[in-house]
Design a protein around this motif. Structure first.
Motif, PDB file in Angstrom:
ATOM      1  N   ARG A   1      -8.111 -13.848   9.547  1.00 37.71           N
ATOM      2  CA  ARG A   1      -7.692 -14.111   8.169  1.00 37.71           C
ATOM      3  C   ARG A   1      -8.387 -13.154   7.201  1.00 37.71           C
ATOM      4  O   ARG A   1      -7.802 -12.726   6.209  1.00 37.71           O
ATOM      5  CB  ARG A   1      -8.004 -15.560   7.795  1.00 37.71           C
ATOM      6  CG  ARG A   1      -7.169 -16.587   8.567  1.00 37.71           C
ATOM      7  CD  ARG A   1      -7.449 -18.000   8.096  1.00 37.71           C
ATOM      8  NE  ARG A   1      -6.655 -18.973   8.831  1.00 37.71           N
ATOM      9  CZ  ARG A   1      -6.991 -19.491   9.991  1.00 37.71           C
ATOM     10  NH1 ARG A   1      -8.138 -19.109  10.565  1.00 37.71           N
ATOM     11  NH2 ARG A   1      -6.224 -20.367  10.604  1.00 37.71           N
ATOM     12  N   THR A   2      -9.635 -12.832   7.510  1.00 38.48           N
ATOM     13  CA  THR A   2     -10.365 -11.883   6.663  1.00 38.48           C
ATOM     14  C   THR A   2      -9.670 -10.541   6.638  1.00 38.48           C
ATOM     15  O   THR A   2      -9.473  -9.933   5.572  1.00 38.48           O
ATOM     16  CB  THR A   2     -11.809 -11.706   7.176  1.00 38.48           C
ATOM     17  OG1 THR A   2     -12.472 -12.971   7.137  1.00 38.48           O
ATOM     18  CG2 THR A   2     -12.575 -10.713   6.322  1.00 38.48           C
ATOM     19  N   PHE A   3      -9.255 -10.061   7.810  1.00 42.29           N
ATOM     20  CA  PHE A   3      -8.602  -8.752   7.884  1.00 42.29           C
ATOM     21  C   PHE A   3      -7.167  -8.818   7.383  1.00 42.29           C
ATOM     22  O   PHE A   3      -6.611  -7.819   6.947  1.00 42.29           O
ATOM     23  CB  PHE A   3      -8.676  -8.219   9.311  1.00 42.29           C
ATOM     24  CG  PHE A   3     -10.072  -7.862   9.723  1.00 42.29           C
ATOM     25  CD1 PHE A   3     -10.631  -6.658   9.327  1.00 42.29           C
ATOM     26  CD2 PHE A   3     -10.839  -8.741  10.462  1.00 42.29           C
ATOM     27  CE1 PHE A   3     -11.926  -6.322   9.688  1.00 42.29           C
ATOM     28  CE2 PHE A   3     -12.131  -8.421  10.825  1.00 42.29           C
ATOM     29  CZ  PHE A   3     -12.684  -7.214  10.437  1.00 42.29           C
ATOM     30  N   GLY A   4      -6.568 -10.003   7.430  1.00 39.94           N
ATOM     31  CA  GLY A   4      -5.257 -10.172   6.821  1.00 39.94           C
ATOM     32  C   GLY A   4      -5.328  -9.983   5.319  1.00 39.94           C
ATOM     33  O   GLY A   4      -4.432  -9.394   4.704  1.00 39.94           O
ATOM     34  N   ARG A   5      -6.421 -10.472   4.694  1.00 39.43           N
ATOM     35  CA  ARG A   5      -6.608 -10.289   3.257  1.00 39.43           C
ATOM     36  C   ARG A   5      -6.912  -8.832   2.904  1.00 39.43           C
ATOM     37  O   ARG A   5      -6.614  -8.369   1.806  1.00 39.43           O
ATOM     38  CB  ARG A   5      -7.726 -11.195   2.760  1.00 39.43           C
ATOM     39  CG  ARG A   5      -7.383 -12.682   2.778  1.00 39.43           C
ATOM     40  CD  ARG A   5      -8.401 -13.496   2.034  1.00 39.43           C
ATOM     41  NE  ARG A   5      -9.690 -13.493   2.701  1.00 39.43           N
ATOM     42  CZ  ARG A   5     -10.080 -14.414   3.598  1.00 39.43           C
ATOM     43  NH1 ARG A   5      -9.249 -15.398   3.917  1.00 39.43           N
ATOM     44  NH2 ARG A   5     -11.255 -14.348   4.160  1.00 39.43           N
ATOM     45  N   LEU A   6      -7.528  -8.103   3.845  1.00 44.64           N
ATOM     46  CA  LEU A   6      -7.866  -6.701   3.607  1.00 44.64           C
ATOM     47  C   LEU A   6      -6.671  -5.764   3.779  1.00 44.64           C
ATOM     48  O   LEU A   6      -6.734  -4.598   3.398  1.00 44.64           O
ATOM     49  CB  LEU A   6      -8.978  -6.257   4.568  1.00 44.64           C
ATOM     50  CG  LEU A   6     -10.397  -6.713   4.267  1.00 44.64           C
ATOM     51  CD1 LEU A   6     -11.318  -6.314   5.407  1.00 44.64           C
ATOM     52  CD2 LEU A   6     -10.894  -6.098   2.959  1.00 44.64           C
ATOM     53  N   ARG A   7      -5.596  -6.269   4.371  1.00 44.12           N
ATOM     54  CA  ARG A   7      -4.478  -5.409   4.761  1.00 44.12           C
ATOM     55  C   ARG A   7      -3.897  -4.644   3.584  1.00 44.12           C
ATOM     56  O   ARG A   7      -3.704  -3.427   3.646  1.00 44.12           O
ATOM     57  CB  ARG A   7      -3.386  -6.247   5.430  1.00 44.12           C
ATOM     58  CG  ARG A   7      -2.173  -5.423   5.846  1.00 44.12           C
ATOM     59  CD  ARG A   7      -1.091  -6.292   6.454  1.00 44.12           C
ATOM     60  NE  ARG A   7       0.049  -5.486   6.862  1.00 44.12           N
ATOM     61  CZ  ARG A   7       1.020  -5.101   6.050  1.00 44.12           C
ATOM     62  NH1 ARG A   7       0.992  -5.453   4.768  1.00 44.12           N
ATOM     63  NH2 ARG A   7       2.027  -4.362   6.491  1.00 44.12           N
ATOM     64  N   GLU A   8      -3.596  -5.341   2.479  1.00 44.26           N
ATOM     65  CA  GLU A   8      -2.943  -4.695   1.349  1.00 44.26           C
ATOM     66  C   GLU A   8      -3.792  -3.564   0.781  1.00 44.26           C
ATOM     67  O   GLU A   8      -3.282  -2.486   0.458  1.00 44.26           O
ATOM     68  CB  GLU A   8      -2.638  -5.733   0.257  1.00 44.26           C
ATOM     69  CG  GLU A   8      -1.802  -5.191  -0.887  1.00 44.26           C
ATOM     70  CD  GLU A   8      -0.471  -4.633  -0.434  1.00 44.26           C
ATOM     71  OE1 GLU A   8      -0.008  -3.635  -1.039  1.00 44.26           O
ATOM     72  OE2 GLU A   8       0.101  -5.180   0.532  1.00 44.26           O
ATOM     73  N   LYS A   9      -5.091  -3.801   0.673  1.00 41.09           N
ATOM     74  CA  LYS A   9      -5.977  -2.747   0.160  1.00 41.09           C
ATOM     75  C   LYS A   9      -6.016  -1.554   1.119  1.00 41.09           C
ATOM     76  O   LYS A   9      -6.034  -0.393   0.693  1.00 41.09           O
ATOM     77  CB  LYS A   9      -7.387  -3.299  -0.048  1.00 41.09           C
ATOM     78  CG  LYS A   9      -8.326  -2.304  -0.728  1.00 41.09           C
ATOM     79  CD  LYS A   9      -9.681  -2.909  -0.972  1.00 41.09           C
ATOM     80  CE  LYS A   9     -10.560  -1.942  -1.771  1.00 41.09           C
ATOM     81  NZ  LYS A   9     -10.634  -0.601  -1.198  1.00 41.09           N
ATOM     82  N   THR A  10      -6.004  -1.837   2.424  1.00 41.96           N
ATOM     83  CA  THR A  10      -6.012  -0.755   3.416  1.00 41.96           C
ATOM     84  C   THR A  10      -4.742   0.081   3.314  1.00 41.96           C
ATOM     85  O   THR A  10      -4.786   1.310   3.348  1.00 41.96           O
ATOM     86  CB  THR A  10      -6.139  -1.337   4.830  1.00 41.96           C
ATOM     87  OG1 THR A  10      -7.346  -2.097   4.925  1.00 41.96           O
ATOM     88  CG2 THR A  10      -6.164  -0.229   5.870  1.00 41.96           C
ATOM     89  N   VAL A  11      -3.608  -0.600   3.172  1.00 41.84           N
ATOM     90  CA  VAL A  11      -2.329   0.111   3.042  1.00 41.84           C
ATOM     91  C   VAL A  11      -2.342   1.015   1.811  1.00 41.84           C
ATOM     92  O   VAL A  11      -1.911   2.177   1.861  1.00 41.84           O
ATOM     93  CB  VAL A  11      -1.159  -0.895   2.965  1.00 41.84           C
ATOM     94  CG1 VAL A  11       0.136  -0.184   2.596  1.00 41.84           C
ATOM     95  CG2 VAL A  11      -1.003  -1.621   4.295  1.00 41.84           C
ATOM     96  N   GLN A  12      -2.848   0.495   0.698  1.00 45.49           N
ATOM     97  CA  GLN A  12      -2.899   1.293  -0.526  1.00 45.49           C
ATOM     98  C   GLN A  12      -3.847   2.481  -0.379  1.00 45.49           C
ATOM     99  O   GLN A  12      -3.557   3.580  -0.870  1.00 45.49           O
ATOM    100  CB  GLN A  12      -3.334   0.409  -1.710  1.00 45.49           C
ATOM    101  CG  GLN A  12      -2.331  -0.678  -2.080  1.00 45.49           C
ATOM    102  CD  GLN A  12      -0.958  -0.117  -2.405  1.00 45.49           C
ATOM    103  OE1 GLN A  12      -0.835   0.945  -3.022  1.00 45.49           O
ATOM    104  NE2 GLN A  12       0.093  -0.826  -1.980  1.00 45.49           N
ATOM    105  N   ASP A  13      -4.979   2.278   0.290  1.00 42.50           N
ATOM    106  CA  ASP A  13      -5.928   3.381   0.517  1.00 42.50           C
ATOM    107  C   ASP A  13      -5.303   4.475   1.364  1.00 42.50           C
ATOM    108  O   ASP A  13      -5.473   5.676   1.102  1.00 42.50           O
ATOM    109  CB  ASP A  13      -7.203   2.854   1.188  1.00 42.50           C
ATOM    110  CG  ASP A  13      -8.044   2.017   0.259  1.00 42.50           C
ATOM    111  OD1 ASP A  13      -7.836   2.099  -0.973  1.00 42.50           O
ATOM    112  OD2 ASP A  13      -8.913   1.259   0.760  1.00 42.50           O
TER     113      ASP A  13
END
Length: 368
Positions: free
Chosen positions: A69-81
């Motif tokens: 779940r933690t990495f699910g929340r990080l996904r959008e920021k990773t995609v934008q980066d």
């Protein structure tokens, strides 16, 4: 009796092992999120034993493995980066080319347009391919919808069309028209044309086509039957084949380049083992007879150079536009000088040379 002091010391050192600082922990989590995104992994990767052991070993126990779940929340920021870094590379580059194709996933049933950018790395004197995020294509793959999707992608990454040298696609009418609507120079994919020439040559060769159909059916039989596949591995083991060299038949896939060549080559290797499996199972499927095997072996000698050309022109780290015509001419010359040993091989050679001549005549010249 008291426990040895060294054991107590070892336990105390284990308990006092430090964790990553907040800064290092966040950086490690971003790296894991980047790996999940770029390698198309599932979020539950971080909860698997193998990943946890690897992370603990590399960090010497300092990295705290978080939940999916933690990495699910990080996904959008990773995609934008990733998008930001990608767009920056394109803006800093000179001219570049695009390659695009449509693909459809079976589970779930979704269609995507996949676009790749190719830029020249002048420092290392090589090409660098960078994949854009796949575009979900909900509409039919008409030339207008493809043009619209590509334009949306270019606008999102703030790319000017003046920087695009050309766009490479297959020779489907919708792709060619889409390139025209985009007002970009179109370069047809020669590997796709070569694949179509091979498939058309097999279709035209009346004496080879039934044998290839038989191989496709036989491969599908082994794919459907776990008992037959397991027995094929077992037979190879009994015959002294090392585990790393044990093989299965290649499954037919009409759209995969060199699939027929790989399927024929694999069957020629496994022929005796497959025959033994069929005898043990009571011959549930027809096998090619000796005459057909000789025909397959002869035709394979003409398929192999076509595969070698496809592999050469599939290179992603070097330019291929300048070698396409010379390579195809060399292929024509090599096939012309080869002497078939069977009537079927001779017929296949004639069809292959004729279809190769057709694709070269229809190829669009590249504008410089």
């Amino acid at each position: 009796m008291m426990a040895p002091k060294k054991c107590a010391g070892r336990q105390s050192r284990k308990k006092s092992r430090r964790k990553f600082s907040v800064k290092h922990q966040a950086a490690a989590e971003r790296a894991v999120s980047y790996m999940i995104h770029t390698d198309n992994l599932t979020f539950n990767t971080v909860e698997k034993k193998g990943f946890k052991r690897l992370a603990q070993t590399l960090s010497q126990g300092q990295f705290e493995c978080k939940s999916r779940r933690t990495f699910g929340r990080l996904r959008e920021k990773t995609v934008q980066d990733v998008k930001r870094a990608f767009a920056e590379k394109l803006r800093n580059s000179g001219h570049f080319s695009l390659t695009t194709d449509a693909c459809t996933l079976t589970k779930p049933k979704k269609s995507y347009l996949v676009v790749t950018g190719h830029i020249l790395d002048e420092k290392n004197a090589c090409l660098v391919g960078m994949e854009f995020p796949p575009i979900l294509a909900n509409k039919s793959h008409t030339s207008e919808s493809i043009c619209q999707l590509v334009n949306m992608l270019l606008e999102e990454f703030k790319i000017r069309k003046e920087k695009i040298s050309a766009i490479t696609t297959d020779s489907a009418a919708n792709m060619i028209l889409a390139a025209s609507l985009l007002k970009l120079d179109h370069v047809p994919c020669l590997n796709h044309k070569l694949h179509l020439a091979v498939m058309k040559s097999i279709e035209d060769c009346d004496s080879l086509k039934p044998t290839v159909q038989l191989l496709k059916s036989l491969s599908a039989f082994f794919n459907r039957s776990p008992a037959a596949s397991n027995m094929l591995i077992e037979v190879q083991k009994e015959n002294g084949v090392e585990e790393r060299s044990q093989l299965l038949l290649v499954i037919s896939c009409e759209t995969r380049w060199n699939n027929i060549c790989d399927m024929v080559e694999r069957y020629l290797i496994l022929n005796q083992h497959v025959t033994e499996v069929m005898e043990r199972l009571g011959n549930p499927h027809e096998l090619p007879d000796e005459e057909k095997l000789v025909d397959l072996d002869d035709c394979f000698t003409f398929l192999k150079p076509c595969k070698e050309v496809t592999v050469l022109l599939s290179g992603s780290s070097y330019p291929t536009s300048s070698i396409t015509i010379p390579t195809c001419r060399n292929l024509q010359h090599a096939l012309t000088t080869m002497i078939p040993s069977t009537l079927t091989g001779g017929q296949f050679k004639q069809h292959l040379l004729r279809n190769l001549n057709l694709i070269l005549k229809k190829s669009t010249p590249i504008k410089y």
